[in-house]
Design a protein around this motif. Structure first.
Motif, PDB file in Angstrom:
ATOM      1  N   ARG A  57       0.861  -1.194   0.000  1.00  0.00           N
ATOM      2  CA  ARG A  57       0.000   0.000   0.000  1.00  0.00           C
ATOM      3  C   ARG A  57       0.889   1.234   0.000  1.00  0.00           C
ATOM      4  O   ARG A  57       1.809   1.350   0.810  1.00  0.00           O
ATOM      5  N   LEU A  58       0.633   2.142  -0.933  1.00  0.00           N
ATOM      6  CA  LEU A  58       1.415   3.377  -1.013  1.00  0.00           C
ATOM      7  C   LEU A  58       0.999   4.296   0.134  1.00  0.00           C
ATOM      8  O   LEU A  58      -0.127   4.752   0.197  1.00  0.00           O
ATOM      9  N   MET A  59       1.934   4.575   1.046  1.00  0.00           N
ATOM     10  CA  MET A  59       1.623   5.361   2.236  1.00  0.00           C
ATOM     11  C   MET A  59       2.086   6.811   2.141  1.00  0.00           C
ATOM     12  O   MET A  59       1.507   7.691   2.764  1.00  0.00           O
ATOM     13  N   ALA A  60       3.140   7.071   1.381  1.00  0.00           N
ATOM     14  CA  ALA A  60       3.659   8.440   1.276  1.00  0.00           C
ATOM     15  C   ALA A  60       4.478   8.561  -0.002  1.00  0.00           C
ATOM     16  O   ALA A  60       5.046   7.582  -0.495  1.00  0.00           O
ATOM     17  N   ARG A  61       4.539   9.763  -0.522  1.00  0.00           N
ATOM     18  CA  ARG A  61       5.333  10.016  -1.728  1.00  0.00           C
ATOM     19  C   ARG A  61       5.732  11.482  -1.749  1.00  0.00           C
ATOM     20  O   ARG A  61       5.058  12.330  -1.155  1.00  0.00           O
ATOM     21  N   ALA A  62       6.818  11.785  -2.448  1.00  0.00           N
ATOM     22  CA  ALA A  62       7.284  13.160  -2.548  1.00  0.00           C
ATOM     23  C   ALA A  62       8.014  13.364  -3.865  1.00  0.00           C
ATOM     24  O   ALA A  62       8.881  12.558  -4.235  1.00  0.00           O
ATOM     25  N   ASN A  63       7.620  14.408  -4.579  1.00  0.00           N
ATOM     26  CA  ASN A  63       8.289  14.843  -5.801  1.00  0.00           C
ATOM     27  C   ASN A  63       8.331  13.760  -6.872  1.00  0.00           C
ATOM     28  O   ASN A  63       9.341  13.589  -7.563  1.00  0.00           O
ATOM     29  N   LEU A  64       7.229  13.041  -7.041  1.00  0.00           N
ATOM     30  CA  LEU A  64       7.168  12.041  -8.103  1.00  0.00           C
ATOM     31  C   LEU A  64       7.051  12.726  -9.461  1.00  0.00           C
ATOM     32  O   LEU A  64       6.370  13.753  -9.584  1.00  0.00           O
ATOM     33  N   PRO A  65       7.643  12.170 -10.513  1.00  0.00           N
ATOM     34  CA  PRO A  65       7.409  12.696 -11.862  1.00  0.00           C
ATOM     35  C   PRO A  65       5.969  12.417 -12.281  1.00  0.00           C
ATOM     36  O   PRO A  65       5.310  11.528 -11.734  1.00  0.00           O
ATOM     37  N   SER A  66       5.499  13.159 -13.255  1.00  0.00           N
ATOM     38  CA  SER A  66       4.090  13.055 -13.649  1.00  0.00           C
ATOM     39  C   SER A  66       3.715  11.654 -14.128  1.00  0.00           C
ATOM     40  O   SER A  66       2.574  11.220 -13.967  1.00  0.00           O
ATOM     41  N   ALA A  67       4.668  10.936 -14.713  1.00  0.00           N
ATOM     42  CA  ALA A  67       4.369   9.582 -15.189  1.00  0.00           C
ATOM     43  C   ALA A  67       4.006   8.651 -14.040  1.00  0.00           C
ATOM     44  O   ALA A  67       3.197   7.729 -14.202  1.00  0.00           O
ATOM     45  N   ILE A 274     -13.449 -14.602   7.261  1.00  0.00           N
ATOM     46  CA  ILE A 274     -13.434 -13.370   8.049  1.00  0.00           C
ATOM     47  C   ILE A 274     -12.220 -13.373   8.970  1.00  0.00           C
ATOM     48  O   ILE A 274     -12.247 -13.915  10.074  1.00  0.00           O
ATOM     49  N   GLN A 275     -11.135 -12.784   8.491  1.00  0.00           N
ATOM     50  CA  GLN A 275      -9.923 -12.603   9.296  1.00  0.00           C
ATOM     51  C   GLN A 275      -9.483 -11.155   9.103  1.00  0.00           C
ATOM     52  O   GLN A 275      -8.620 -10.849   8.281  1.00  0.00           O
ATOM     53  N   LEU A 276     -10.118 -10.273   9.867  1.00  0.00           N
ATOM     54  CA  LEU A 276      -9.928  -8.838   9.688  1.00  0.00           C
ATOM     55  C   LEU A 276      -9.157  -8.245  10.861  1.00  0.00           C
ATOM     56  O   LEU A 276      -9.216  -8.770  11.974  1.00  0.00           O
ATOM     57  N   PRO A 277      -8.462  -7.132  10.628  1.00  0.00           N
ATOM     58  CA  PRO A 277      -7.835  -6.420  11.749  1.00  0.00           C
ATOM     59  C   PRO A 277      -8.898  -6.003  12.764  1.00  0.00           C
ATOM     60  O   PRO A 277     -10.043  -5.727  12.402  1.00  0.00           O
ATOM     61  N   THR A 311     -12.942  -9.989   0.410  1.00  0.00           N
ATOM     62  CA  THR A 311     -12.074 -10.261  -0.727  1.00  0.00           C
ATOM     63  C   THR A 311     -10.620  -9.991  -0.318  1.00  0.00           C
ATOM     64  O   THR A 311     -10.341  -9.702   0.842  1.00  0.00           O
ATOM     65  N   GLN A 312      -9.719 -10.042  -1.291  1.00  0.00           N
ATOM     66  CA  GLN A 312      -8.304  -9.804  -0.998  1.00  0.00           C
ATOM     67  C   GLN A 312      -8.021  -8.332  -0.722  1.00  0.00           C
ATOM     68  O   GLN A 312      -6.978  -7.998  -0.152  1.00  0.00           O
ATOM     69  N   THR A 313      -8.931  -7.451  -1.118  1.00  0.00           N
ATOM     70  CA  THR A 313      -8.657  -6.012  -0.986  1.00  0.00           C
ATOM     71  C   THR A 313      -9.595  -5.279  -0.049  1.00  0.00           C
ATOM     72  O   THR A 313      -9.230  -4.252   0.521  1.00  0.00           O
ATOM     73  N   ASP A 314     -10.834  -5.781   0.123  1.00  0.00           N
ATOM     74  CA  ASP A 314     -11.766  -5.055   0.980  1.00  0.00           C
ATOM     75  C   ASP A 314     -12.828  -5.990   1.552  1.00  0.00           C
ATOM     76  O   ASP A 314     -12.903  -7.166   1.209  1.00  0.00           O
ATOM     77  N   VAL A 315     -13.625  -5.441   2.446  1.00  0.00           N
ATOM     78  CA  VAL A 315     -14.732  -6.187   3.041  1.00  0.00           C
ATOM     79  C   VAL A 315     -16.015  -5.412   2.767  1.00  0.00           C
ATOM     80  O   VAL A 315     -16.051  -4.177   2.864  1.00  0.00           O
ATOM     81  N   LEU A 316     -17.048  -6.147   2.383  1.00  0.00           N
ATOM     82  CA  LEU A 316     -18.338  -5.552   2.034  1.00  0.00           C
ATOM     83  C   LEU A 316     -19.398  -6.083   2.994  1.00  0.00           C
ATOM     84  O   LEU A 316     -19.541  -7.292   3.168  1.00  0.00           O
ATOM     85  N   VAL A 367     -21.824  -1.123   3.072  1.00  0.00           N
ATOM     86  CA  VAL A 367     -20.592  -0.623   3.698  1.00  0.00           C
ATOM     87  C   VAL A 367     -19.401  -1.326   3.040  1.00  0.00           C
ATOM     88  O   VAL A 367     -19.372  -2.547   2.961  1.00  0.00           O
ATOM     89  N   ARG A 368     -18.443  -0.534   2.578  1.00  0.00           N
ATOM     90  CA  ARG A 368     -17.251  -1.098   1.949  1.00  0.00           C
ATOM     91  C   ARG A 368     -16.014  -0.485   2.610  1.00  0.00           C
ATOM     92  O   ARG A 368     -15.875   0.739   2.649  1.00  0.00           O
ATOM     93  N   ILE A 369     -15.132  -1.334   3.116  1.00  0.00           N
ATOM     94  CA  ILE A 369     -13.926  -0.849   3.795  1.00  0.00           C
ATOM     95  C   ILE A 369     -12.722  -1.623   3.277  1.00  0.00           C
ATOM     96  O   ILE A 369     -12.715  -2.854   3.303  1.00  0.00           O
TER      97      ILE A 369
END
Length: 371
Positions: A57-67, A274-277, A311-316, A367-369
């Motif tokens: 998961r991308l948490m932070a970024r700085a001065n990335l080029p536009s691409a 169901i194995q969620l934080p 799912t692998q990315t979220d819970v509904l 609800v989607r998280i």
């Protein structure tokens, strides 16, 4: 260009001060890498958090080029790459030059923006002791390799960031523990005081109904008994919300137990494991509580349906009823405090809550998280 040892010491001190002052995770990470770029030969940086399954998961970024910035950092957000794979496989122990980066190559190939002559990057794991959190990546135009001094600086910064991540995590755990302790104390106090008083009033009113011969007095005692019973039910629901006794058995059992306490019949269907934080589980539980309260108070039905999909990315989570429903015209409808609370809870975890309803056609809450 060889970095000055003196300037590196000053830079590390400034980053350490920033990390010690900041308590918000994303602001801390962004501030640290911006400070790193300002005081070094590096020009671009980004941080991945990586879970036990290797999902990043991308948490932070700085001065990335536009691409790389294109379409909300699509190339950094999706797909696989060598650095994340090496990290997950346990082959990345120190700051290293990455010979080829699939993400950067894809951004160049698609020609969706200027890549700023960035073709390679260096990477270093973020960790505190044996606990790993993710990767810090840095890059600069026209640079395929970084010197030993630059990689040493990168390792020092990564060590500082890893320690700060651990500190914030421990602080949050302490705050959560203090919150749970306070909730339990309040729930206990309510049960031992207000709850018992309401129960006593209910018994007294029932006795008044049985002992009185005057119809008007009997009716008054009956009204008192009815109102007190309602207040007692509300108090029990409040205590349940403060200290959910069923949640330790899992999210689904907790929601079903709360529905049963409200006198609702809840049909459930689950898709996925169901194995969620714990924080996600509690957020979903609190939202479901509010939705079930609304069914009991407003829907005019004692039945509901719960669908939970992981799912692998979220819970509904979907909660439906076939009750009286309500008008969804945004110009006419004013959301209740409970509905606003549900939205805020989902938003705090990066999720969403949506309603679908019409008069006499029931209500559906979705609800989607992500997690």
């Amino acid at each position: 260009m060889k970095l000055s040892e003196h300037s590196n010491v000053i830079l590390l001190k400034e980053i350490a001060e920033l990390l010690n002052e900041e308590t918000d995770m994303e602001r801390m990470l962004t501030g640290a890498i911006r400070k790193l770029l300002d005081g070094s030969n590096f020009e671009t940086a980004w941080i991945f958090f990586i879970d036990e399954e290797g999902k990043h998961r991308l948490m932070a970024r700085a001065n990335l080029p536009s691409a790389l910035e294109e379409d909300e950092c699509r190339h950094l957000q999706k797909g696989g790459c060598w650095c994340v794979k090496r990290y997950h496989d346990g082959d990345l122990e120190k700051a290293s030059n990455i010979i080829a980066c699939q993400r950067i190559e894809n951004s160049i190939t698609e020609k969706t923006g200027d890549h700023g002559n960035i073709t390679h990057h260096a990477t270093v794991p973020l960790q505190s002791g044996a606990e790993k959190f993710g990767l810090l990546n840095i890059a600069a135009p026209d640079r395929e390799r970084f010197s030993a001094d630059e990689l040493a600086l990168l390792e020092s910064v990564a060590f500082q960031i890893g320690s700060a991540i651990k500190r914030i995590g421990l602080t949050r755990q302490e705050q959560e523990l203090a919150l749970v302790t306070e909730r339990n104390r309040l729930a206990r106090d309510l049960h031992d005081s207000v709850n018992q008083l309401l129960f006593s009033v209910t018994l007294t009113a029932r006795g008044g109904v049985e002992m009185s011969k005057e119809p008007a007095i009997r009716e008054t005692f009956s009204d008192i008994q009815h109102l007190t019973q309602e207040a007692l039910n509300e108090m029990r629901a409040l205590i349940w919300q403060l200290r959910p006794k069923g949640l330790e058995s899992g999210l689904l059992e907790g929601i079903k137990g709360y529905a049963e306490m409200l006198g609702l019949e809840l049909e459930t269907k689950v898709n996925g494991v169901i194995q969620l934080p714990s924080r996600i589980e509690e957020t979903l539980f609190r939202i479901a509580q509010e939705a079930l309260n609304n069914i009991r108070k407003h829907a005019g039905t004692d039945r509901g349906q719960l669908f939970l999909s992981v799912t692998q990315t979220d819970v509904l989570l979907v909660l439906k009823d076939d009750g009286r429903g309500f008008v969804m015209d945004e110009k006419l409808y004013i959301p209740s405090i409970g509905m606003l609370s549900m939205k805020e809870r989902a938003k705090s975890e990066g999720g969403t809550v949506e309603w679908s309803s019409a008069m006499n056609k029931g209500t559906e809450i979705l609800v989607r998280i992500p997690y």
